[in-house]
Scaffold this motif. Structure first.
Motif: not given
Length: 219
Positions: A123-133, A141-150
């Motif tokens: 399972n691969n989750f990714n979030f990317a965001g940006s903000y202009k001040f 901002f970029n974050a990735t979370y990966v879970s794996q079962n083998t």
């Protein structure tokens, strides 16, 4: 889908059965018995004669108590493998305003390899965001979370490597489909490599399906 490549899989000689150095059969009740304590295939030459083989001493085998023809098995190590499948599903959400953007994605991979009972679930989750001040300052901002079962990945090296075992230690009179049937019938580690007619434990090797079906290697 994936399958074992038969063009690169080892080709086994089909003239000689279990044994070493062209040795003759051992005996049981004065009749020929395969050299089931050996783990190679350079024993007696195949001639179709009736011989006591490992399954004649394996409880529950249809050949229990019977002599069977001395011939090469119809189903060799190539029959050990399954057809592999792989599916990938993904979804994404995105949006934004004049100052902010975002993108969220999720991907799921489910793979079953050619080794029996193998699995890769990812399972691969990714979030990317940006903000202009302001015109001079913005942030991303970029974050990735990966879970794996083998499960049931093939071992490497010498010990426990089933593929290497098929290459190095195998008796061409042993039928893989019969080994599979014996396992599902009894759920016991009945080996083809029995020490003798009265000692049913393995000289070297166990039932090839057991570690791939029951003793799952989870990592």
């Amino acid at each position: 889908m994936s399958t074992v490549d038969k063009t690169t899989f080892p080709k086994y000689q089909q003239e000689y059965g279990e044994g070493y150095f062209g040795q003759r059969f051992s005996t049981y009740n004065g009749q020929p018995r395969s050299r089931s304590g050996d783990d190679a295939s350079y024993g007696p030459k195949y001639d179709g004669s009736l011989v006591w083989q490992y399954d004649a001493f394996t409880p529950g085998s249809p050949n229990y108590g019977k002599q069977t023809p001395w011939k090469v098995a119809a189903n060799g190590p190539i029959e050990f493998f399954d057809t592999g499948t792989s599916t990938i599903n993904n979804i994404s959400l995105n949006g934004g305003t004049e100052k902010a953007t975002y993108r969220l994605t999720y991907a799921n991979t489910d793979s079953r390899d050619i080794l029996p009972n193998s699995l890769l679930s990812k399972n691969n989750f990714n979030f990317a965001g940006s903000y202009k001040f302001n015109d001079k300052l913005s942030s991303t901002f970029n974050a990735t979370y990966v879970s794996q079962n083998t499960r049931n990945r093939n071992s490497t090296g010498y010990g426990g490597n089933q593929l290497a075992g098929f290459r190095q230690w195998w008796a061409t009179n042993v039928d893989l489909n019969e080994q599979r049937d014996l396992y599902f019938q009894s759920r016991q580690n009945y080996t083809w490599n029995i020490k003798s007619a009265r000692r049913h434990y393995s000289s070297i090797l166990g039932q090839p399906l057991l570690p791939k079906i029951r003793e799952l290697q989870q990592r």
